[in-house]
Design a protein around this motif. Structure first.
Motif, PDB file in Angstrom:
ATOM      1  N   GLY A 183       0.801  -1.209   0.000  1.00  0.00           N
ATOM      2  CA  GLY A 183       0.000   0.000   0.000  1.00  0.00           C
ATOM      3  C   GLY A 183       0.830   1.252   0.000  1.00  0.00           C
ATOM      4  N   GLY A 184       0.158   2.351  -0.323  1.00  0.00           N
ATOM      5  CA  GLY A 184       0.811   3.649  -0.325  1.00  0.00           C
ATOM      6  C   GLY A 184      -0.037   4.664   0.397  1.00  0.00           C
ATOM      7  N   ILE A 185       0.625   5.634   1.016  1.00  0.00           N
ATOM      8  CA  ILE A 185      -0.078   6.717   1.702  1.00  0.00           C
ATOM      9  C   ILE A 185       0.402   8.053   1.159  1.00  0.00           C
ATOM     10  CG2 ILE A 185      -0.502   5.392   3.807  1.00  0.00           C
ATOM     11  CD1 ILE A 185       1.854   6.842   5.107  1.00  0.00           C
ATOM     12  N   ILE A 186      -0.514   9.004   1.119  1.00  0.00           N
ATOM     13  CA  ILE A 186      -0.199  10.375   0.734  1.00  0.00           C
ATOM     14  C   ILE A 186      -0.516  11.261   1.925  1.00  0.00           C
ATOM     15  CG2 ILE A 186      -0.605  12.240  -0.905  1.00  0.00           C
ATOM     16  CD1 ILE A 186      -1.639  10.187  -2.879  1.00  0.00           C
ATOM     17  N   LEU A 187       0.473  12.037   2.364  1.00  0.00           N
ATOM     18  CA  LEU A 187       0.347  12.896   3.536  1.00  0.00           C
ATOM     19  C   LEU A 187       0.504  14.354   3.113  1.00  0.00           C
ATOM     20  CD1 LEU A 187       2.762  10.766   5.720  1.00  0.00           C
ATOM     21  CD2 LEU A 187       0.277  10.800   5.958  1.00  0.00           C
ATOM     22  N   ARG A 188      -0.272  15.213   3.777  1.00  0.00           N
ATOM     23  CA  ARG A 188      -0.187  16.634   3.451  1.00  0.00           C
ATOM     24  C   ARG A 188      -0.090  17.448   4.727  1.00  0.00           C
ATOM     25  NH1 ARG A 188      -4.418  20.415   0.065  1.00  0.00           N
ATOM     26  NH2 ARG A 188      -2.862  21.521  -1.181  1.00  0.00           N
ATOM     27  N   HIS A 189       0.874  18.326   4.786  1.00  0.00           N
ATOM     28  CA  HIS A 189       1.095  19.166   5.958  1.00  0.00           C
ATOM     29  C   HIS A 189      -0.040  20.173   6.080  1.00  0.00           C
ATOM     30  CE1 HIS A 189       2.902  22.583   8.202  1.00  0.00           C
ATOM     31  NE2 HIS A 189       3.456  21.604   8.908  1.00  0.00           N
TER      32      HIS A 189
END
Length: 732
Positions: A721-727
């Motif tokens: 799996g992959g995750i996308i994180l945003r500050h």
């Protein structure tokens, strides 16, 4: 019965008469039609199969010359209008009527013909082909064709019983163009050109290279096409499509003939496709549709890549205005339309371009330059002005007449190299002794210069698989001038890596990282195209290793990787639903598979990825610039994990991808700023069909330097799996 000594024929040289009757005369207007001699005029008409003939409106009888089908009349000029009609009784006793085509002047200007001859006419389709016109109040069709090595050319069609004796054309001298205005031929009539080759006296029947509509295959005749009355409603789109370099481009590649069909196997027409395809593409979040070639082609199994109608939308899906409406409705829905276009080769079909006038006209005479033996096709002669003009006009035709937003140019590598798919002795070097096809290079540069100038905001995309330099750099700095290029290296590396069992992926880690060494050397499109799901390669779903759950998780991970990696995106139809088998061009996609919740989850993920890609500048604004990407960690081969940042101005996201089925809790990732990082997408989320391993909406940074960054995150990585994180700056 009149004898050969009759005055109306004494003025004609016996050789001219012989050539006319043998269908070899290059200037039939010198004999046929209305010819003035002071107060008298002579009319000569060839009427095959006529028992008797007479002129209208006076019904003056005409005289047959000997036992030929040539009839004549002589009388006072004042008794006959300039454009007269005639009647004849055929062999069945039926009376037919026709206006004589040989009373009309030559219509093509010397200036336009000269521009065509020198390859400077950018809109040749407006001159050659078939064009409905009204001359002296009489409506008909002007036919024109380029056949410089023909001894005689005739228009044949359903309006003259396909008889080449009735409408031989006028030759326009050094340009090699033939023309004839035929009154009363109207829109919808079928036609071809009958050509007698000068070198071999071979009789050929060819379809119109500039035909703008054709009958349904297996028929191959062109159809007279009137001027379009379609009223475009996409002015807003057309005025705003520039600046594509910094806009999101996510392409859904479609073969219209097999995307969806009627239950009885019939093709959807262009309007039906607009009704069904546009909302589907909107649901999936793609920004563009790319059509496999819809230029007319005789063989369904060629997928359109063996084109015979370079100016005609295929009749499989309706008429040209139907395509205009399809494109217009796409634009009004905010969707661009690209077209696969094939200037690299053409098929050998006897009715098409191959040895068009009995000589190697569009192709090279020498097979070492003129053939693609691997494909069974012929190669255009790019050194010939008229051939370059034909191709560049074709490109502009689609861009201007159908508002196509860009051309994906097929098989560019085969055009650039003289030894492409050729062994020793099967190719000729260029004038410098090298393998570069210099004339093709010049053609491609001219193509890109002209299309970018004449169709502002349009793009050209090269399918080019080699290391040829500067494919997407401007021509004024020595580049080929394409807008974008398919990144075939990235595609091959990625699919090779993803096909490995995860237990072995750590040995192939360079397949994930190598592409960044050249990612910004060109303007790249990341393609998972039709070529990757045919010929025994398996569907995208079949390429993935593991059980069914792992296959689907791998696909979700793969698409997360593609949509967050630098470059524009392309995905072939069916791949969005994890089609269980290879693409089949002769049937619809397996729409019943969408009932599978796992496939629904994959499609939902792809839609969310596309929406993030469209909405966040970090994921698209710097697709072609090195300052839009930064590795966080590319060295964790042991755990098959990569992490990177995507940036555009203040907008930034962090992407972490785990290519093994092992969940990894407490995995530390360096980040540039302190604060809260919201998990905006997790490919393993339950709504996508995953195991729902993740970070409960986000994670706060720690004041712990890591991976050359001043702060770090401790995250949970889902399996495959992959995750996308945003500050976001805070935990809210």
């Amino acid at each position: 019965m009149p004898t050969r000594a009759l005055n109306p024929l004494n003025s004609i040289l016996a050789e001219d008469l012989r050539l006319l009757l043998e269908q070899r005369h290059h200037n039939p207007g010198a004999i046929l039609g209305r010819h003035l001699d002071g107060a008298q005029c002579t009319v000569r008409i060839r009427i095959p199969g006529a028992r008797a003939a007479w002129l209208l409106p006076s019904k003056d009888p005409m005289t047959r010359w000997d036992d030929t089908d040539l009839f004549f009349w002589k009388g006072p000029t004042e008794h006959l209008p300039v454009h007269y009609t005639y009647q004849w009784e055929d062999e069945s006793g039926a009376v037919q009527e026709r206006t004589d085509a040989y009373t009309f002047p030559l219509l093509l200007s010397d200036e336009a013909l000269g521009q065509f001859h020198h390859g400077k006419h950018l809109h040749v389709w407006q001159m050659l082909g078939a064009h409905i016109q009204t001359i002296d109040g009489i409506r008909g069709t002007l036919f024109a064709v380029w056949a410089p090595n023909a001894e005689r050319v005739s228009v044949v069609g359903d309006f003259n019983d396909w008889d080449g004796r009735i409408h031989p054309m006028h030759n326009r001298g050094y340009t090699g163009v033939w023309e004839l205005f035929i009154p009363e031929v109207s829109e919808g009539c079928l036609y071809k050109f009958e050509i007698r080759s000068r070198p071999h006296s071979t009789l050929l029947v060819k379809t119109d290279p500039y035909g703008r509509a054709f009958e349904m295959r297996p028929g191959t005749a062109a159809r007279v096409c009137g001027s379009s009355m379609y009223r475009w409603r996409d002015s807003d789109w057309m005025s705003q499509r520039d600046g594509w370099q910094h806009k999101p481009i996510s392409i859904y590649e479609v073969h219209l003939g097999s995307w969806r069909r009627h239950a009885d196997g019939r093709f959807l027409d262009y309007r039906e496709l607009a009704d069904e395809l546009i909302p589907y593409v909107q649901q999936l979040g793609f920004t563009h549709i790319e059509l496999l070639p819809i230029t007319e082609h005789p063989l369904d199994a060629s997928w359109g890549y063996q084109t015979t109608g370079f100016f005609a939308p295929t009749s499989r899906h309706g008429d040209p205005d139907g395509l205009r409406e399809f494109v217009d409705r796409c634009h009004q829905a905010g969707i661009g339309v690209y077209l696969d276009w094939v200037p690299g080769h053409f098929p050998r079909d006897g009715f098409g371009l191959a040895r068009f006038d009995g000589s190697a006209l569009y192709e090279h005479e020498d097979w070492r330059r003129g053939e693609h033996r691997e494909w069974g096709t012929l190669v255009f002669n790019y050194a010939r002005n008229e051939v370059r003009g034909f191709l560049i006009s074709s490109a502009l035709y689609w861009l201007e007449e159908f508002h196509i937003d860009g051309l994906r140019v097929d098989a560019v590598a085969s055009m650039l190299y003289l030894d492409y798919s050729r062994g020793p002795g099967e190719w000729l070097p260029n004038r410098h002794g090298g393998n570069e096809h210099l004339e093709a290079v010049d053609f491609l540069r001219e193509l890109n210069t002209v299309t970018h100038r004449e169709a502002p905001g349009s793009v050209t995309i090269a399918e080019e698989s080699t290391a040829w330099p500067q494919v997407t750099r401007p021509t004024y700095v020595g580049g080929l001038g394409f807008s974008m290029k398919w990144n075939m290296g990235w595609m091959h590396d990625t699919l090779r890596y993803m096909s490995k069992d995860p237990i072995y992926r750590h040995y192939e880690h360079q397949d994930l990282t190598f592409g960044l060494l050249y990612a910004f050397s060109e303007n790249f499109v990341l393609p998972f195209s039709h070529d990757e799901v045919v010929h025994g390669k398996g569907s995208m779903w079949q390429k993935m290793p593991g059980d069914e759950w792992q296959k689907m998780a791998n696909l979700r991970l793969l698409y997360t990787y593609m949509l967050t990696y630098p470059g524009k995106k392309l995905l072939f139809m069916g791949s969005e639903m994890a089609q269980p088998w290879e693409w089949r061009h002769d049937e619809s996609l397996p729409w019943d598979q969408q009932a599978d919740p796992r496939r629904q989850g994959l499609m939902r993920l792809l839609g969310d990825l596309n929406r993030l890609y469209r909405e966040w500048p970090a994921l698209h604004g710097q697709d072609f610039a090195a300052d839009g990407f930064s590795w966080i960690d590319c060295h964790d081969a042991a755990q098959s994990v990569i992490a990177y940042r995507r940036m555009c101005g203040p907008d930034e996201v962090v992407v972490v991808l785990n290519f093994t089925p092992i969940p990894r809790a407490g995995y530390r990732v360096g980040v540039p700023r302190a604060g809260w990082y919201r998990e905006v997408l997790n490919s393993d989320a339950e709504i996508y069909g995953g195991s729902n391993r993740g970070n409960a909406g986000g994670v706060a940074s720690d004041a712990l330097p890591w991976m050359d960054h001043p702060h770090s995150l401790s995250v949970t990585l889902p399996p495959l799996g992959g995750i996308i994180l945003r500050h976001t700056g805070s935990a809210s």
